[in-house]
Design an enzyme around this catalytic site. Structure first.
Site, mmCIF file in Angstrom:
data_model
loop_
_atom_site.group_PDB
_atom_site.id
_atom_site.type_symbol
_atom_site.label_atom_id
_atom_site.label_comp_id
_atom_site.label_asym_id
_atom_site.label_seq_id
_atom_site.Cartn_x
_atom_site.Cartn_y
_atom_site.Cartn_z
ATOM 1 N N LYS A 1 -31.478 26.900 -0.327
ATOM 2 C CA LYS A 1 -31.310 28.285 -0.101
ATOM 3 C C LYS A 1 -30.489 28.766 -1.389
ATOM 4 O O LYS A 1 -29.398 28.308 -1.452
ATOM 5 C CB LYS A 1 -30.733 28.451 1.338
ATOM 6 N N GLU B 1 -18.777 21.485 -3.174
ATOM 7 C CA GLU B 1 -18.176 21.854 -4.476
ATOM 8 C C GLU B 1 -17.528 23.349 -4.216
ATOM 9 O O GLU B 1 -18.442 24.270 -4.136
ATOM 10 C CB GLU B 1 -19.299 21.763 -5.585
ATOM 11 N N CYS C 1 -16.456 28.365 -10.999
ATOM 12 C CA CYS C 1 -15.454 28.056 -9.987
ATOM 13 C C CYS C 1 -14.212 27.175 -10.749
ATOM 14 O O CYS C 1 -13.208 26.752 -10.247
ATOM 15 C CB CYS C 1 -16.075 26.982 -8.995
ATOM 16 N N GLU D 1 -8.529 32.722 -5.905
ATOM 17 C CA GLU D 1 -9.683 32.624 -6.831
ATOM 18 C C GLU D 1 -10.069 34.259 -6.829
ATOM 19 O O GLU D 1 -10.444 34.480 -5.890
ATOM 20 C CB GLU D 1 -10.602 31.425 -6.368
#
Lengths: 478, 284
Positions: A184, A258, A292, A389
């Site tokens: 997906k 991850e 990331c 983040e």
């Protein structure tokens, strides 16, 4: 103002053929959804609608998992490794042949500069298929025993920051090991995954080996919670990763995650400062900071902080923000209105909490989603911009005095994906690299990737590795 | 002629290299196979579990920072001490119901298992690490590193099972908190005495005796625990513990078929390893 202005140098979009709407790719064919829901995918640089994307329902996911299971049991699982290898080599070649088209499509869909999609994403995408193609017939030599078996059907959910690259990271090792997949893509960046479906057809990949179901969070949830999958591979936010880990609890599903990061880029007083500045810029402004492993926390030794920040600002003033298809563009569009909101909110929090904000003078296009490269100085470790983040072109600068303090501050985060070290002293690099709790450490460089090099996080940045021999483990029953 | 009256042992916890009683002051009865009283074992509390995590975290930097050669030496020293106490372990296993021959064979296997893992300390880096031939001028290598503090729920195989889950966790530099077998906790404390006299730094292994259902949820949810080995967890506890472990994304090793006498392979070691990849440009 520079002496010579750059003339616009836009890449032609004529090479790309985008259909008005897309169905799902299941069992080797385009299949209409069992439901009615579709969403519009927009070009983040212009807000123009690109195509209508299907939101796969639970029934569609069921269908896709069944197709993948059938292909696993009848074709792909039993196939000799050398033949799987040949299919993967074919896909790699097709990706190379169509790389310009795919790079343009990626930039239109994602907002990333063509310079990056053309020179970074696409070469790496093909390289991943080449690399794992070569493993398909050598698995007994990978160190996981003489007869490593595939896991089965893998459900894979990928993010919007590197749509095609993340697809390659997920699909190439899975297929090489003999698994079949249901993937997906992210809801805002499905177009290159759908183009990849066509490449699977051009490669004559057996039906059902790769299935692509588009949609948003609900589709993703239906996939990862589906009882028919043997493995979940997810790349995305730590929060969603936590939910997925909870949902997989008590099942036999294998899981690799991850997740997010808040990397420290540590600059010592003996570093080559101009090189370091380039690395810092690449670390946080590459792909609009939608990375990331971005170096979002700059830790600079106090004695050179003023000079480094000065050079950094001068360099930032030369960054060109704008049309992703312009070959001179350094920083493209933010991927979505939602993401732009998040970046604005966190940047506002930085100011509210007392950090000093700076952006170069920079004219942003009036349409589309844009955010100027931004640096915060006088940041404290407790500030939200130093802890959370941001996933945008926003850098937080902190200082340190001793190497021990640098280690302490760099590790002061629940994340542990990546880190950077800048010093001319080799022994210090190795000392520091040993102590950083992060899965990837770039020394005197940053944001380098290669299919042969394992990548993945410590702590709340997730578990499992992608790339290299280590990347096979996630897809083998070991 | 009167028989000599034995000096009995007080079974306590093992935390930070010391043998404290449970802070809760509680204990529970451990019976032998016939149902007769053997000893009172400490019934560790949530607070004891947290103290044990603190001790394990404190020990992590020093233990993981030692050279692999040194860790190997210390693990081998544990095997030496274990060998020296064979008779004591045989007695304890017999008290748990094993026949003399079986108890003796299990102790032998446990010593051999420990020796096997001891030899891994300085080989893991070569076997699990790699030099990566990337497409560019970079020196690029990956090394295995310990993941941190591991909470281990030991299986009910009181010595061989315990050794089989403990040694692979610490050989790479992790530190741990072990919840001992609930029905058969005594050999774990005796093993702690072995560890305490084997140059193993205090806090590397911490042993709690008590109720799994009471202790494990706190360890699974503890934000300073990095990984969870569910070897001895009953089926009905697996799901809630895995859910709790998701809070800080702990690495979880699910319970598998318990064939402790089989070749252990490397899976129990690699479950608690991270891979760190370091890049540096090459140039003149």
């Amino acid at each position: 103002m520079s002496i010579f202005e750059y003339a616009p140098a836009p890449e032609s979009a004529a090479i790309v053929d985008i259909r008005p709407s897309y169905d799902l790719f299941i069992g080797g064919a385009w299949v209409e959804s069992a439901g009615e829901r579709r969403h519009k995918s927009v070009n983040p640089a212009t807000e123009d609608v690109l195509a209508e994307i299907t939101e796969a329902t639970a029934a569609d996911v069921d269908h896709a998992v069944a197709a993948a299971r059938k292909a696993f049991d009848t074709v792909w699982g039993p196939m000799p490794g050398r033949d799987r290898a040949k299919y993967l080599f074919r896909i790699a070649r097709l990706l190379q042949e169509r790389s310009r088209e795919l790079a343009v499509l990626e930039s239109i869909d994602n907002g990333k500069p063509i310079r990056e999609s053309r020179d970074v994403d696409l070469p790496l995408v093909a390289a991943h298929f080449f690399y794992y193609a070569g493993w398909a017939d050598k698995l007994p030599y990978a160190g996981f025993g003489p007869d490593p078996r595939p896991v089965g059907v893998a459900g894979q959910v990928i993010p919007w920051n590197f749509p095609l690259l993340m697809l390659a990271w997920k699909i190439a090792p899975a297929l090489a090991c003999g698994n079949t997949v249901v993937l997906k893509p992210a809801e805002t960046t499905s177009l290159t995954a759908l183009a990849f479906a066509e490449i699977c057809r051009q490669a004559d990949l057996p039906a059902g080996v790769v299935n692509i179901v588009t949609g948003a969070g609900e589709t993703g949830r239906a996939l990862v919670e589906h009882p028919g999958i043997d493995k979940i591979a997810f790349t995305g936010s730590t929060e969603v990763g936590r939910q997925i880990a909870r949902s997989a609890a008590g099942t036999a599903k294998r899981l690799t995650l991850e997740l997010g990061g808040k990397a420290a880029n540590v600059i010592f007083d003996d570093a080559a400062l101009d090189q370091a500045v380039e690395g810092v810029v690449n670390g946080i402004f590459f792909n609009q900071g939608h990375v990331c492993c971005a170096g979002s926390r700059l830790l600079v030794q106090e004695s050179v902080a003023a000079e480094l920040i000065d050079r950094l600002k001068r360099r930032m003033a030369t960054l060109r923000v704008g049309d992703p298809l312009d070959k001179n563009t350094d920083v493209g569009a933010i991927n979505s209105a939602e993401q732009l909101d998040k970046i604005r909110t966190l940047s506002a929090a930085g100011e509210d909490e007392g950090a000093v904000r700076w952006s170069p003078p920079c004219e942003l296009p009036s349409r589309g989603y844009w955010f100027a490269p931004t640096v915060f100085t006088e940041v404290a470790q407790s500030h939200r911009i130093a802890r959370e983040e941001i996933f945008g072109p926003v850098l937080s600068v902190l200082t340190f005095r001793t190497p021990a303090e640098a280690v302490e501050k760099a590790n002061n985060t629940p994340y542990g994906l990546s880190a950077g070290i800048w010093t001319e002293k080799g022994s210090r690099i190795l000392w520091m690299a040993e102590r950083l709790r992060a899965g990837v450490v770039w020394a005197n460089t940053f944001n380098k990737f290669d299919p042969a090099a394992p990548f993945g996080g410590y702590k709340e940045s997730g578990f499992g590795r992608e790339g290299g021999r280590h990347g096979l483990e996630a897809y083998l029953d070991v | 002629m009167s028989e000599r009256l034995a000096v009995r042992k007080t079974y306590k916890l093992f935390i930070g290299g010391a043998f404290p009683r449970s802070e809760s002051g509680r204990s529970y009865v451990v019976n032998d196979a016939k149902g007769d009283f053997l000893a009172n074992a400490s019934l560790a509390s949530r607070k004891d579990a947290r103290d044990a995590v603190v001790a394990a975290r404190k020990a992590f930097g020093g233990w993981s920072g030692r050279t692999a050669y040194n860790r190997g030496q210390i693990l081998y020293r544990v095997a030496e001490m274990l060998e020296g106490r064979r008779a004591q372990f045989v007695d304890e296993l017999r008290a748990q119901g094993l026949a003399k021959g079986a108890a003796s064979a299990e102790v032998d296997a446990a010593v051999d298992r420990w020796v096997w893992y001891a030899g891994w300390a300085d080989k893991l880096g070569a076997v699990a690490g790699s030099a990566n031939p990337v497409a560019g001028p970079f020196f690029n290598f990956s090394t295995p590193e310990p993941t941190g503090v591991v909470a281990v729920v030991a299986p009910d195989s009181p010595l061989l099972g315990l050794v089989s889950v403990l040694a692979p966790v610490i050989v790479s530099g992790n530190t741990c908190v072990v919840v001992a077998s609930e029905p058969a906790p005594l050999p774990s404390i005796t093993l702690a005495e072995v560890l305490a006299t084997s140059d193993l730094p205090g806090g590397v292994v911490n042993v709690l005796t008590g109720r799994r259902a009471e202790l494990t949820p706190w360890l699974a949810a503890h934000m300073d625990v990095n990984a969870l080995d569910l070897a001895g967890v009953p089926d009905d506890l697996v799901k809630p513990l895995e859910e709790a472990a998701a809070g800080n994304l702990k690495r979880v090793l699910r319970p598998g078929p318990a064939a402790w006498d089989a070749d252990p392979g490397t899976a129990r070691m690699s479950a608690f390893l991270e891979t760190k990849t370091v890049w540096h440009p090459v140039g003149v």
